[in-house]
Design a protein around this motif. Structure first.
Motif, PDB file in Angstrom:
ATOM      1  N   GLY A  11    -102.244  35.448 -99.249  1.00 50.75           N
ATOM      2  CA  GLY A  11    -102.703  35.282-100.617  1.00 50.75           C
ATOM      3  C   GLY A  11    -101.547  35.100-101.589  1.00 50.75           C
ATOM      4  N   TRP A  12    -100.345  35.321-101.109  1.00 48.69           N
ATOM      5  CA  TRP A  12     -99.160  35.206-101.946  1.00 48.69           C
ATOM      6  C   TRP A  12     -98.147  34.234-101.342  1.00 48.69           C
ATOM      7  N   ARG A  13     -97.901  34.410-100.033  1.00 50.58           N
ATOM      8  CA  ARG A  13     -96.907  33.578 -99.364  1.00 50.58           C
ATOM      9  C   ARG A  13     -97.462  33.048 -98.047  1.00 50.58           C
ATOM     10  N   CYS A  14     -96.826  31.984 -97.592  1.00 52.00           N
ATOM     11  CA  CYS A  14     -97.197  31.324 -96.345  1.00 52.00           C
ATOM     12  C   CYS A  14     -96.107  31.606 -95.317  1.00 52.00           C
ATOM     13  N   HIS A  15     -96.474  32.282 -94.243  1.00 52.78           N
ATOM     14  CA  HIS A  15     -95.491  32.676 -93.232  1.00 52.78           C
ATOM     15  C   HIS A  15     -95.823  32.027 -91.893  1.00 52.78           C
ATOM     16  N   LEU A  16     -94.798  31.531 -91.223  1.00 47.52           N
ATOM     17  CA  LEU A  16     -94.955  30.901 -89.914  1.00 47.52           C
ATOM     18  C   LEU A  16     -94.239  31.725 -88.860  1.00 47.52           C
ATOM     19  N   TYR A  17     -94.940  31.964 -87.773  1.00 44.41           N
ATOM     20  CA  TYR A  17     -94.396  32.728 -86.655  1.00 44.41           C
ATOM     21  C   TYR A  17     -94.826  32.056 -85.357  1.00 44.41           C
ATOM     22  N   ARG A  18     -94.109  32.344 -84.325  1.00 45.08           N
ATOM     23  CA  ARG A  18     -94.484  31.984 -82.958  1.00 45.08           C
ATOM     24  C   ARG A  18     -94.792  30.499 -82.769  1.00 45.08           C
ATOM     25  N   LEU A  19     -93.999  29.632 -83.438  1.00 47.49           N
ATOM     26  CA  LEU A  19     -94.077  28.211 -83.112  1.00 47.49           C
ATOM     27  C   LEU A  19     -93.413  28.054 -81.751  1.00 47.49           C
ATOM     28  N   ALA A  20     -94.189  27.676 -80.780  1.00 45.54           N
ATOM     29  CA  ALA A  20     -93.669  27.525 -79.414  1.00 45.54           C
ATOM     30  C   ALA A  20     -94.409  26.389 -78.739  1.00 45.54           C
ATOM     31  N   VAL A  21     -93.666  25.611 -77.977  1.00 50.23           N
ATOM     32  CA  VAL A  21     -94.234  24.527 -77.187  1.00 50.23           C
ATOM     33  C   VAL A  21     -93.748  24.713 -75.760  1.00 50.23           C
ATOM     34  N   HIS A  22     -94.650  24.551 -74.819  1.00 52.63           N
ATOM     35  CA  HIS A  22     -94.303  24.701 -73.406  1.00 52.63           C
ATOM     36  C   HIS A  22     -93.122  23.786 -73.075  1.00 52.63           C
ATOM     37  N   PRO A  23     -92.145  24.279 -72.324  1.00 54.66           N
ATOM     38  CA  PRO A  23     -90.969  23.457 -72.006  1.00 54.66           C
ATOM     39  C   PRO A  23     -91.315  22.089 -71.401  1.00 54.66           C
ATOM     40  N   GLY A  24     -92.366  22.001 -70.619  1.00 55.61           N
ATOM     41  CA  GLY A  24     -92.751  20.734 -70.012  1.00 55.61           C
ATOM     42  C   GLY A  24     -93.505  19.796 -70.943  1.00 55.61           C
ATOM     43  N   ALA A  25     -93.817  20.270 -72.157  1.00 56.55           N
ATOM     44  CA  ALA A  25     -94.584  19.457 -73.096  1.00 56.55           C
ATOM     45  C   ALA A  25     -93.810  19.173 -74.381  1.00 56.55           C
ATOM     46  N   ARG A  26     -92.536  19.513 -74.398  1.00 57.31           N
ATOM     47  CA  ARG A  26     -91.736  19.297 -75.608  1.00 57.31           C
ATOM     48  C   ARG A  26     -91.441  17.823 -75.814  1.00 57.31           C
ATOM     49  N   ARG A  27     -91.142  17.483 -77.063  1.00 57.91           N
ATOM     50  CA  ARG A  27     -90.785  16.117 -77.469  1.00 57.91           C
ATOM     51  C   ARG A  27     -91.955  15.154 -77.338  1.00 57.91           C
ATOM     52  N   GLN A  28     -93.175  15.706 -77.505  1.00 57.39           N
ATOM     53  CA  GLN A  28     -94.389  14.885 -77.473  1.00 57.39           C
ATOM     54  C   GLN A  28     -95.157  14.968 -78.789  1.00 57.39           C
ATOM     55  N   GLY A  29     -94.554  15.579 -79.800  1.00 60.55           N
ATOM     56  CA  GLY A  29     -95.200  15.687 -81.102  1.00 60.55           C
ATOM     57  C   GLY A  29     -96.095  16.896 -81.269  1.00 60.55           C
ATOM     58  N   ILE A  30     -96.133  17.766 -80.288  1.00 60.37           N
ATOM     59  CA  ILE A  30     -97.031  18.931 -80.353  1.00 60.37           C
ATOM     60  C   ILE A  30     -96.586  19.914 -81.426  1.00 60.37           C
ATOM     61  N   GLY A  31     -95.298  20.208 -81.482  1.00 61.88           N
ATOM     62  CA  GLY A  31     -94.789  21.108 -82.517  1.00 61.88           C
ATOM     63  C   GLY A  31     -95.054  20.560 -83.909  1.00 61.88           C
ATOM     64  N   THR A  32     -94.832  19.265 -84.092  1.00 60.57           N
ATOM     65  CA  THR A  32     -95.098  18.626 -85.384  1.00 60.57           C
ATOM     66  C   THR A  32     -96.575  18.728 -85.739  1.00 60.57           C
ATOM     67  N   ALA A  33     -97.454  18.485 -84.780  1.00 62.90           N
ATOM     68  CA  ALA A  33     -98.899  18.575 -85.035  1.00 62.90           C
ATOM     69  C   ALA A  33     -99.302  20.003 -85.401  1.00 62.90           C
TER      70      ALA A  33
END
Length: 144
Positions: free
Chosen positions: A67-89
């Motif tokens: 309600g005050w701030r926007c916090h991001l945690y636990r952004l993680a992408v499986h090592p075999g699925a990295r560099r496919q745009g999943i983190g960006t999505a």
């Protein structure tokens, strides 16, 4: 490469999410247990966003809005699925959630030694704020 879907986590996903973080996320948190994730989902059922393909978990992000701030945690992408745009999505979904709620700025928790994570956050347009340091105190813990 087949498509993947984004969706909010459900209570039945908790064990899979914890196993995924053990394999794909950097570091651990005091809240990385069934009770911690269950509390998150109970308080804010839309906060934990999952990316999956054919039932396999490919990525996560916690988009916490208090309600005050926007916090991001636990952004993680499986090592075999990295560099496919999943983190960006995942980040795009988190940002949309924040903007809909009226959030003005998102912040992310990034471990100092996590060079891969720092590079990913920088690529997403995030910058380190040198004037801030995180101060913590475990709650409900006896001893030191």
């Amino acid at each position: 490469m087949s498509e993947y879907q984004l969706r909010a986590a459900r209570p039945e996903d908790i064990d899979a999410v914890l196993a995924f973080w053990a394999e794909s996320a950097e570091g651990t948190s005091i809240s990385d247990d069934r009770a911690g994730v269950a509390r998150l989902l109970e308080r804010d059922p839309q906060a934990l966003i999952l990316a999956e393909r054919a039932g396999a978990l490919l990525g996560t992000v916690i988009a916490g809005w208090d309600g005050w701030r926007c916090h991001l945690y636990r952004l993680a992408v499986h090592p075999g699925a990295r560099r496919q745009g999943i983190g960006t999505a995942l980040l795009d979904a988190a940002h949309a959630r924040f903007e809909q709620a009226g959030g003005r700025r998102a912040d992310a928790m990034v471990l100092e030694h996590n060079a891969l994570g720092r590079a990913a956050w920088e690529a997403a347009g995030y910058g380190r704020e040198e004037q801030w340091r995180r101060w913590t105190k475990p709650l409900g813990v006896e001893g030191d």
